[in-house]
Design an enzyme around this catalytic site. Structure first.
Site, PDB file in Angstrom:
ATOM      1  N   ASN A   1     115.404  47.332  41.195  1.00  0.00           N
ATOM      2  CA  ASN A   1     116.397  46.233  40.898  1.00  0.00           C
ATOM      3  C   ASN A   1     117.822  46.616  41.720  1.00  0.00           C
ATOM      4  OD1 ASN A   1     118.514  44.659  40.081  1.00  0.00           O
ATOM      5  ND2 ASN A   1     117.980  44.961  37.713  1.00  0.00           N
TER       6      ASN A   1
ATOM      7  N   HIS B   1     115.624  36.906  41.495  1.00  0.00           N
ATOM      8  CA  HIS B   1     116.003  38.245  41.240  1.00  0.00           C
ATOM      9  C   HIS B   1     114.988  39.031  40.921  1.00  0.00           C
ATOM     10  CE1 HIS B   1     118.396  41.604  40.285  1.00  0.00           C
ATOM     11  NE2 HIS B   1     118.471  41.513  39.106  1.00  0.00           N
TER      12      HIS B   1
ATOM     13  N   CYS C   1     124.106  40.955  39.239  1.00  0.00           N
ATOM     14  CA  CYS C   1     122.741  40.549  39.766  1.00  0.00           C
ATOM     15  C   CYS C   1     122.720  39.121  40.308  1.00  0.00           C
ATOM     16  CB  CYS C   1     121.660  40.755  38.670  1.00  0.00           C
ATOM     17  SG  CYS C   1     121.599  42.472  38.343  1.00  0.00           S
TER      18      CYS C   1
HETATM   19  N1  ACO Z   1     110.284  56.461  30.011  1.00  0.00           N
HETATM   20  C1  ACO Z   1     109.581  56.671  28.756  1.00  0.00           C
HETATM   21  N2  ACO Z   1     110.018  56.075  27.655  1.00  0.00           N
HETATM   22  C2  ACO Z   1     110.917  55.315  27.783  1.00  0.00           C
HETATM   23  C3  ACO Z   1     111.738  55.098  29.042  1.00  0.00           C
HETATM   24  C4  ACO Z   1     111.375  55.705  30.014  1.00  0.00           C
HETATM   25  N3  ACO Z   1     111.864  55.486  31.141  1.00  0.00           N
HETATM   26  N4  ACO Z   1     112.770  54.101  28.361  1.00  0.00           N
HETATM   27  C5  ACO Z   1     112.639  53.757  27.272  1.00  0.00           C
HETATM   28  N5  ACO Z   1     111.676  54.527  26.861  1.00  0.00           N
HETATM   29  C6  ACO Z   1     111.045  54.509  25.417  1.00  0.00           C
HETATM   30  C7  ACO Z   1     112.071  54.214  24.439  1.00  0.00           C
HETATM   31  O1  ACO Z   1     113.050  55.361  24.081  1.00  0.00           O
HETATM   32  C8  ACO Z   1     111.293  53.634  23.333  1.00  0.00           C
HETATM   33  O2  ACO Z   1     110.951  54.777  22.365  1.00  0.00           O
HETATM   34  P1  ACO Z   1     110.987  54.770  20.606  1.00  0.00           P
HETATM   35  O3  ACO Z   1     109.712  53.738  20.420  1.00  0.00           O
HETATM   36  O4  ACO Z   1     110.268  56.162  20.720  1.00  0.00           O
HETATM   37  O5  ACO Z   1     112.048  54.530  20.334  1.00  0.00           O
HETATM   38  C9  ACO Z   1     110.261  53.050  23.868  1.00  0.00           C
HETATM   39  O6  ACO Z   1     109.949  53.704  25.382  1.00  0.00           O
HETATM   40  C10 ACO Z   1     110.135  51.424  23.994  1.00  0.00           C
HETATM   41  O7  ACO Z   1     111.460  51.143  24.241  1.00  0.00           O
HETATM   42  P2  ACO Z   1     112.055  49.586  24.739  1.00  0.00           P
HETATM   43  O8  ACO Z   1     113.472  49.453  25.145  1.00  0.00           O
HETATM   44  O9  ACO Z   1     111.749  48.913  23.433  1.00  0.00           O
HETATM   45  O10 ACO Z   1     110.963  49.148  25.620  1.00  0.00           O
HETATM   46  P3  ACO Z   1     110.612  47.935  26.194  1.00  0.00           P
HETATM   47  O11 ACO Z   1     109.259  47.196  26.482  1.00  0.00           O
HETATM   48  O12 ACO Z   1     111.678  46.793  25.957  1.00  0.00           O
HETATM   49  O13 ACO Z   1     111.309  48.059  28.062  1.00  0.00           O
HETATM   50  C11 ACO Z   1     112.904  47.889  29.467  1.00  0.00           C
HETATM   51  C12 ACO Z   1     112.302  48.682  28.452  1.00  0.00           C
HETATM   52  C13 ACO Z   1     111.972  48.086  30.592  1.00  0.00           C
HETATM   53  C14 ACO Z   1     114.292  48.325  29.897  1.00  0.00           C
HETATM   54  C15 ACO Z   1     112.811  46.300  29.033  1.00  0.00           C
HETATM   55  O14 ACO Z   1     113.554  46.055  27.816  1.00  0.00           O
HETATM   56  C16 ACO Z   1     113.318  45.505  30.154  1.00  0.00           C
HETATM   57  O15 ACO Z   1     112.789  45.246  31.327  1.00  0.00           O
HETATM   58  N6  ACO Z   1     114.590  44.704  30.044  1.00  0.00           N
HETATM   59  C17 ACO Z   1     115.289  44.072  30.820  1.00  0.00           C
HETATM   60  C18 ACO Z   1     116.350  45.111  31.281  1.00  0.00           C
HETATM   61  C19 ACO Z   1     116.704  44.803  32.823  1.00  0.00           C
HETATM   62  O16 ACO Z   1     116.075  44.418  33.754  1.00  0.00           O
HETATM   63  N7  ACO Z   1     117.978  44.908  33.344  1.00  0.00           N
HETATM   64  C20 ACO Z   1     118.234  44.963  34.420  1.00  0.00           C
HETATM   65  C21 ACO Z   1     119.649  44.563  34.785  1.00  0.00           C
HETATM   66  S1  ACO Z   1     119.593  42.671  34.005  1.00  0.00           S
HETATM   67  C22 ACO Z   1     118.827  41.758  35.171  1.00  0.00           C
HETATM   68  O17 ACO Z   1     118.686  42.423  36.252  1.00  0.00           O
HETATM   69  C23 ACO Z   1     118.033  40.625  34.793  1.00  0.00           C
END
Ligand code: ACO
Length: 324
Positions: A281, A251, A114
């Site tokens: 993204n 980004h 990214c």
């Molecule tokens: N739909 C519904 N539920 C979901 C989904 C989904 N798509 N994905 C995860 N869940 C659930 C999980 O299983 C979990 O369930 P549980 O509590 O029963 O175990 C719950 O939601 C919470 O999951 P978390 O991973 O703790 O959720 P979080 O609030 O952290 O959000 C996310 C997840 C959106 C991925 C977040 O961590 C994030 O944005 N991280 C950054 C990742 C990113 O942007 N990566 C891109 C590449 S890196 C970059 O570009 C900078």
């Protein structure tokens, strides 16, 4: 007199096919509400089966060339920032160069996930200031949908395809902060974090392409810290404050990462170009796509100060300050 790399034209391309959150919810156990709430994303563009990364790059590149008032024959370096090349070899940039018609000049890809576009700006700026190139076409282009595990709800909702491009050319000037061009770039990486965001395939390991795997919470935590740090580094190097920046073009990973970074930096939210709702993204394409959005709708004007920042797998991160 110093040489500056000036942005002469900006272009973008998004595949026609749009996939909404509701459509994704038919495939995996998710919902429009969850995706919007946790990421800000509403929809994403997904490349057609017969659209490769080079096709996206060529479309964006052609638009940037047109807006710069030149053709591919005037370009003396072609660079594509991508994590999703058409083939393991040759570089996607070679196919772009062939299509845009300037054999003989250098063409190569940059892989910094990214952060690829910011890495590209730094590399291209160095080439221009060293006299190695006078006019460069730099593209960020991705078909990330090809490395998304569509059964994995924790990653499949986050990504989209697209491409953005800039034409940069050398300009002699006095080299003050008021002059157009790239003012500074700052690059970083920390390979110790390589397994927090990676693709579980590759030529020398599995001989498969593989799929994105990610520790989302850890990525989030590192992103906010690293992005704020590299913005502060850029401001300090140019002896300016965040108030001097006209536009932050970050980004576009996640609206919550953008909001947290904006809060940490104290920049007015109205000065931030946000496209994540519609593009999701798009990895190395996200910054040039956001830049093109801001230029096309008239928000970003010539003479304004634009700060770009990115963070991605590796981890890699960095920033570029540009007088448009
Ligand atoms: N739909 C519904 N539920 C979901 C989904 C989904 N798509 N994905 C995860 N869940 C659930 C999980 O299983 C979990 O369930 P549980 O509590 O029963 O175990 C719950 O939601 C919470 O999951 P978390 O991973 O703790 O959720 P979080 O609030 O952290 O959000 C996310 C997840 C959106 C991925 C977040 O961590 C994030 O944005 N991280 C950054 C990742 C990113 O942007 N990566 C891109 C590449 S890196 C970059 O570009 C900078």
């Amino acid at each position: 007199m110093t040489i500056r790399s000036v942005i002469r034209g900006v272009g973008s391309y998004l595949p026609a096919n749009v996939v909404t959150n509701d459509e994704l919810a038919k495939r995996v156990d998710t919902s429009d509400e969850w995706i919007r709430d946790r990421t800000g994303i509403r929809r994403r563009h997904i490349a057609a089966d017969d659209e490769a990364t080079s096709d996206l790059a060529i479309n964006a590149g052609l638009q940037a060339l047109k807006r710069a008032g030149i053709s591919g024959a005037d370009v003396d370096m072609f660079v594509v920032a991508t994590t999703t090349p058409d083939h393991t070899l040759p570089a996607t940039a070679a196919k772009v160069q062939a299509a845009l018609g300037r054999p003989g000049v250098p063409s190569f890809d940059i892989q910094a996930v990214c952060s690829g576009f910011v890495y590209g700006l730094a590399v291209v700026d160095n080439a221009i200031r060293c006299g190695q190139a006078k006019t460069v076409l730099l593209m960020g282009a991705e078909t990330i949908s090809c490395i998304v595990d569509w059964e994995d709800r924790t990653t499949s909702v986050l990504f989209g395809d697209g491409a953005g491009a800039v034409v940069l050319s050398a300009e002699q000037g006095i080299g003050t902060i008021a002059d157009r061009g790239i003012l500074s770039t700052h690059l970083h990486s920390d390979g110790r974090q390589h397994d927090l965001l990676y693709v579980d395939g590759g030529a020398s390991t599995t001989q498969t392409t593989g799929y994105i795997r990610m520790e989302g919470r850890e990525v989030f935590r590192h992103a906010v810290v690293n992005l704020a740090d590299t913005v502060r580094e850029s401001l300090a190097a140019n002896d300016i404050t965040i108030a001097d920046v006209d536009w932050l073009v970050p980004h576009q990973a996640n609206k919550r990462i953008l909001d947290a970074t904006v809060k940490k930096l104290g920049i007015q939210p109205g000065k931030v170009i946000v496209t994540v709702e519609d593009h999701a993204n798009t990895s190395a394409a996200s910054i040039p796509l956001a830049l093109a959005t801001g230029v096309d709708d008239g928000r970003i004007q010539e003479g304004q100060l634009v700060l770009m920042e990115a963070m991605g797998g590796g981890f890699t991160w960095g920033s570029a300050l540009v007088r448009m």
